[in-house]
Design an enzyme around this catalytic site. Structure first.
Site, mmCIF file in Angstrom:
data_model
loop_
_atom_site.group_PDB
_atom_site.id
_atom_site.type_symbol
_atom_site.label_atom_id
_atom_site.label_comp_id
_atom_site.label_asym_id
_atom_site.label_seq_id
_atom_site.Cartn_x
_atom_site.Cartn_y
_atom_site.Cartn_z
ATOM 1 N N THR A 1 34.756 36.805 40.423
ATOM 2 C CA THR A 1 34.729 37.724 39.271
ATOM 3 C C THR A 1 33.987 37.092 38.101
ATOM 4 O O THR A 1 33.034 37.657 37.568
ATOM 5 C CB THR A 1 36.188 38.055 38.853
ATOM 6 O OG1 THR A 1 36.869 38.560 39.985
ATOM 7 C CG2 THR A 1 36.231 39.063 37.727
ATOM 8 N N VAL B 1 18.922 28.607 22.035
ATOM 9 C CA VAL B 1 19.071 27.199 22.447
ATOM 10 C C VAL B 1 17.839 26.380 22.061
ATOM 11 O O VAL B 1 17.931 25.200 21.725
ATOM 12 C CB VAL B 1 19.323 27.127 23.983
ATOM 13 C CG1 VAL B 1 19.251 25.693 24.496
ATOM 14 C CG2 VAL B 1 20.678 27.729 24.321
ATOM 15 N N GLY C 1 40.499 35.145 27.830
ATOM 16 C CA GLY C 1 39.210 35.643 28.327
ATOM 17 C C GLY C 1 38.103 35.660 27.302
ATOM 18 O O GLY C 1 37.613 34.618 26.878
ATOM 19 N N GLU D 1 47.841 41.385 40.291
ATOM 20 C CA GLU D 1 47.535 40.810 41.606
ATOM 21 C C GLU D 1 48.552 41.322 42.636
ATOM 22 O O GLU D 1 49.647 41.749 42.270
ATOM 23 C CB GLU D 1 47.705 39.283 41.552
ATOM 24 C CG GLU D 1 46.933 38.596 40.468
ATOM 25 C CD GLU D 1 45.509 38.305 40.879
ATOM 26 O OE1 GLU D 1 45.261 38.204 42.088
ATOM 27 O OE2 GLU D 1 44.655 38.202 39.988
ATOM 28 N N ASP E 1 51.402 32.466 33.652
ATOM 29 C CA ASP E 1 50.006 32.546 33.184
ATOM 30 C C ASP E 1 49.965 32.384 31.656
ATOM 31 O O ASP E 1 49.178 31.592 31.123
ATOM 32 C CB ASP E 1 49.412 33.902 33.612
ATOM 33 C CG ASP E 1 48.022 34.127 33.061
ATOM 34 O OD1 ASP E 1 47.078 33.515 33.585
ATOM 35 O OD2 ASP E 1 47.873 34.896 32.088
ATOM 36 N N LYS F 1 48.428 29.284 28.988
ATOM 37 C CA LYS F 1 47.549 29.569 27.841
ATOM 38 C C LYS F 1 48.169 29.081 26.536
ATOM 39 O O LYS F 1 47.466 28.525 25.680
ATOM 40 C CB LYS F 1 47.248 31.064 27.793
ATOM 41 C CG LYS F 1 46.427 31.547 28.983
ATOM 42 C CD LYS F 1 46.390 33.066 29.059
ATOM 43 C CE LYS F 1 45.602 33.554 30.266
ATOM 44 N NZ LYS F 1 45.792 34.993 30.529
ATOM 45 N N GLY G 1 38.636 39.811 32.887
ATOM 46 C CA GLY G 1 37.596 40.685 33.427
ATOM 47 C C GLY G 1 36.261 39.978 33.497
ATOM 48 O O GLY G 1 36.023 38.978 32.822
HETATM 49 P P1 NAP Z 1 37.627 34.460 42.127
HETATM 50 O O1 NAP Z 1 37.130 35.845 41.927
HETATM 51 O O2 NAP Z 1 38.708 34.234 43.124
HETATM 52 O O3 NAP Z 1 36.364 33.556 42.504
HETATM 53 C C1 NAP Z 1 36.460 32.234 42.933
HETATM 54 C C2 NAP Z 1 35.095 31.769 43.407
HETATM 55 O O4 NAP Z 1 35.147 30.392 43.690
HETATM 56 C C3 NAP Z 1 34.590 32.462 44.672
HETATM 57 O O5 NAP Z 1 33.212 32.721 44.586
HETATM 58 C C4 NAP Z 1 34.851 31.434 45.782
HETATM 59 O O6 NAP Z 1 33.885 31.461 46.829
HETATM 60 C C5 NAP Z 1 34.683 30.130 44.997
HETATM 61 N N1 NAP Z 1 35.511 29.044 45.535
HETATM 62 C C6 NAP Z 1 36.863 28.957 45.530
HETATM 63 N N2 NAP Z 1 37.264 27.797 46.094
HETATM 64 C C7 NAP Z 1 36.122 27.165 46.471
HETATM 65 C C8 NAP Z 1 35.861 25.928 47.124
HETATM 66 N N3 NAP Z 1 36.846 25.103 47.509
HETATM 67 N N4 NAP Z 1 34.570 25.579 47.350
HETATM 68 C C9 NAP Z 1 33.560 26.400 46.969
HETATM 69 N N5 NAP Z 1 33.755 27.581 46.356
HETATM 70 C C10 NAP Z 1 35.012 27.956 46.120
HETATM 71 O O7 NAP Z 1 38.147 33.825 40.736
HETATM 72 P P2 NAP Z 1 37.861 34.360 39.264
HETATM 73 O O8 NAP Z 1 38.746 35.519 38.966
HETATM 74 O O9 NAP Z 1 36.408 34.491 39.059
HETATM 75 O O10 NAP Z 1 38.467 33.150 38.400
HETATM 76 C C11 NAP Z 1 37.796 31.926 38.300
HETATM 77 C C12 NAP Z 1 38.453 31.060 37.228
HETATM 78 O O11 NAP Z 1 38.369 31.719 35.970
HETATM 79 C C13 NAP Z 1 39.927 30.765 37.437
HETATM 80 O O12 NAP Z 1 40.216 29.467 36.975
HETATM 81 C C14 NAP Z 1 40.630 31.798 36.561
HETATM 82 O O13 NAP Z 1 41.920 31.387 36.117
HETATM 83 C C15 NAP Z 1 39.674 31.841 35.389
HETATM 84 N N6 NAP Z 1 39.725 33.080 34.622
HETATM 85 C C16 NAP Z 1 39.589 34.253 35.265
HETATM 86 C C17 NAP Z 1 39.625 35.432 34.526
HETATM 87 C C18 NAP Z 1 39.439 36.764 35.195
HETATM 88 O O14 NAP Z 1 39.469 37.785 34.494
HETATM 89 N N7 NAP Z 1 39.242 36.814 36.500
HETATM 90 C C19 NAP Z 1 39.808 35.377 33.137
HETATM 91 C C20 NAP Z 1 39.915 34.123 32.504
HETATM 92 C C21 NAP Z 1 39.875 32.973 33.266
HETATM 93 P P3 NAP Z 1 33.704 32.738 47.794
HETATM 94 O O15 NAP Z 1 33.130 33.814 46.908
HETATM 95 O O16 NAP Z 1 32.744 32.308 48.825
HETATM 96 O O17 NAP Z 1 35.062 33.064 48.301
HETATM 97 N N1 HSE Z 2 46.092 37.557 34.963
HETATM 98 C C1 HSE Z 2 45.621 37.397 33.612
HETATM 99 C C2 HSE Z 2 46.122 38.541 32.749
HETATM 100 C C3 HSE Z 2 44.106 37.376 33.517
HETATM 101 O O1 HSE Z 2 46.715 39.506 33.252
HETATM 102 O O2 HSE Z 2 45.943 38.450 31.543
HETATM 103 C C4 HSE Z 2 43.509 36.027 33.800
HETATM 104 O O3 HSE Z 2 43.840 35.119 32.771
#
Ligand code: NAP
Ligand code: HSE
Length: 431
Positions: A13, A33, A134, A190, A201, A205, A302
């Protein structure tokens, strides 16, 4: 003009959003930059996976060394999530003299000290804006724009899923389990919503926010946590009748050199700025000695909002590289401030009890509170019309949490008391 090359760890994502923003806003980023910033390599688990973005041939890899040990790359962006191998990869990137941007709250809230020490040793940047709320700018504002303040409070709605659930319960009168199912169907919650609804979570934070705001290391395990699973439609209705709304809050207070840090549902007065923050939105309310009160509002998760924060960090690191000033703002935990135990905090409390509907009951309960120095601010009593039972709802003045706990221990054992239905802290001043 030479190019600043970026290596992305993860293309889920957030990673996809980062790749899109770097591509869509390439020209303006180059101007800001002073050099082009180019996505050079992207590490994923599965190179065969269908992606919603097309990257040039050879950019996507499943070999960590292509990114982490690549001498052309100067900024590594970790958006994989989880503790390992993310932690190992960040340390390896820092050891290789690269600057790091991460969105990983789990990692920063538990292993921040080790990661910041590794960055400091190399005079490298380690930025983590997207790890909290975020897209809302909050880490850099706290570290830079508000650096002249002594901050006394950081209080926020920092989990979008639970805010969505509580908003729906408030606006539609639905029960928790009904709205959780709806949030899952809509893709907000989720399939395993434990980290959101149990408050973990938000706890990660608020640990990060408290560390940054108060200049002391606060980790996930320092945070007192309660989730929202015990909040019922009845509590929401009483809150409304009494002039409050219920929100899951992350609260960090700095009190006489000590730090209080907790996550729990709370009654907040309807006029408080956080009371108007609904649906999946997040907001962080701060109090400082110079600024007074301020609130930061926006989307806490997001693809694109989170990418906004990550790319902001990439631009900051790239500018530091251009000006040769990396490692400028590293760890800001300069002091050790003890954590106040939950029993020692002071709060107002909402208490809902089911009791026998007969003379003298309220007086007996009030007597126990009086003996424990718990002063009552307001009382509502309703007959349930069932089995001679009544419901009593009390709001206390500000008291010590241990006093409430001790009083409720005795009250819970009284024959006239059927159930202590709920106890919820009241925050944010008077309604
Ligand atoms: P995600 O959709 O599950 O994506 C994870 C990505 O990492 C995927 O592309 C996966 O590869 C890759 N990956 C995971 N383990 C790996 C490994 N061992 N080696 C190589 N690649 C690996 O996660 P996300 O939602 O983008 O979240 C990423 C981070 O941002 C997390 O720390 C989360 O807490 C943080 N975050 C997320 C949000 C949000 O809104 N989603 C907001 C704030 C912070 P594949 O695609 O090949 O499976
Ligand atoms: N699961 C979190 C929320 C998003 O609902 O705010 C990622 O930090």
């Amino acid at each position: 003009m030479d190019t600043i090359k970026v290596g992305l760890l993860g293309l889920g994502t957030v990673g996809t959003g980062v790749a899109k923003v770097l591509k869509n806003n390439q020209d303006s980023i180059t101007k800001k930059v002073g050099k082009p910033v180019e996505l050079a390599k992207v590490l994923v688990n599965n190179t065969k996976k269908q992606r919603s973005i097309t990257l040039p041939d050879g950019v996507i890899t499943d070999k960590p060394e292509d990114v982490l040990d690549n001498p052309e790359i100067s900024i590594i962006v970790e958006v994989m999530g989880g503790i390992e191998p993310a932690k190992d990869y960040i340390i390896r990137a820092l050891d290789n003299d690269k600057h790091v941007v991460t969105a990983n709250k789990d990692l920063i809230a538990i292993h921040g000290k080790e990661l910041f020490e590794a960055a400091q040793n190399k005079n490298s940047d380690l930025f983590f804006e997207a790890s909290v709320a975020g897209g809302i700018p909050i880490i850099r504002p706290l570290k830079e724009c508000l650096a002249g303040n002594r901050l006394e409070q950081v209080m926020g709605i920092i989990n979008g899923t639970t805010n969505y659930i509580l908003t729906k319960m408030t606006q539609e009168g639905s029960d928790f389990s009904e709205v959780l199912k709806e949030a899952q169907d809509l893709g907000y919650a989720e399939a395993d919503p434990t980290a959101d609804i149990e408050g973990y979570d938000a706890a990660r934070k608020i640990a990060i926010l408290a560390s940054v705001a108060f200049g002391t290391r606060v980790t996930f395990s320092d945070v007192y946590v309660e989730g929202i699973t015990k909040i019922t439609a009845e509590d929401i209705q009483y809150a409304r009748d009494l002039g409050y709304v219920i929100k899951l809050l992350g609260i960090a207070n700095s009190i006489n050199g000590h730090v209080e840090v907790r996550v729990h549902p709370a009654f907040i007065p309807k006029h408080h700025p956080l009371a108007a923050v609904n649906d999946v939105f997040n907001a962080i309310f701060i109090k400082g000695d110079a600024i007074g009160e301020a609130m930061f509002f926006g989307r806490g998760a997001g693809e694109m909002p989170t990418a906004s924060a990550v790319v902001g960090d990439i631009v900051a690191a790239a500018r530091d590289i251009v000006y040769g000033v990396t490692g400028r703002i590293s760890c800001t935990c300069f002091e050790e401030k003890p954590i106040i135990k939950i029993g020692e905090i002071q709060s107002e409390y909402y208490l809902r009890l089911k009791v026998a509907d007969k003379p003298g009951v309220l007086a007996s309960i009030a007597g126990v509170f009086g003996n424990h120095d718990v002063s009552i601010a307001s009382v509502v009593q309703k007959s349930t019309g069932k089995n001679g039972k009544a419901e009593i709802v009390l709001i206390t003045h500000k008291v010590n949490e241990n006093s409430i706990r001790d009083a409720l221990q005795i009250i819970g054992g009284m024959s006239i008391v059927d159930t202590i239905s709920n106890v919820i802290r009241v925050e944010g001043g008077n309604k």
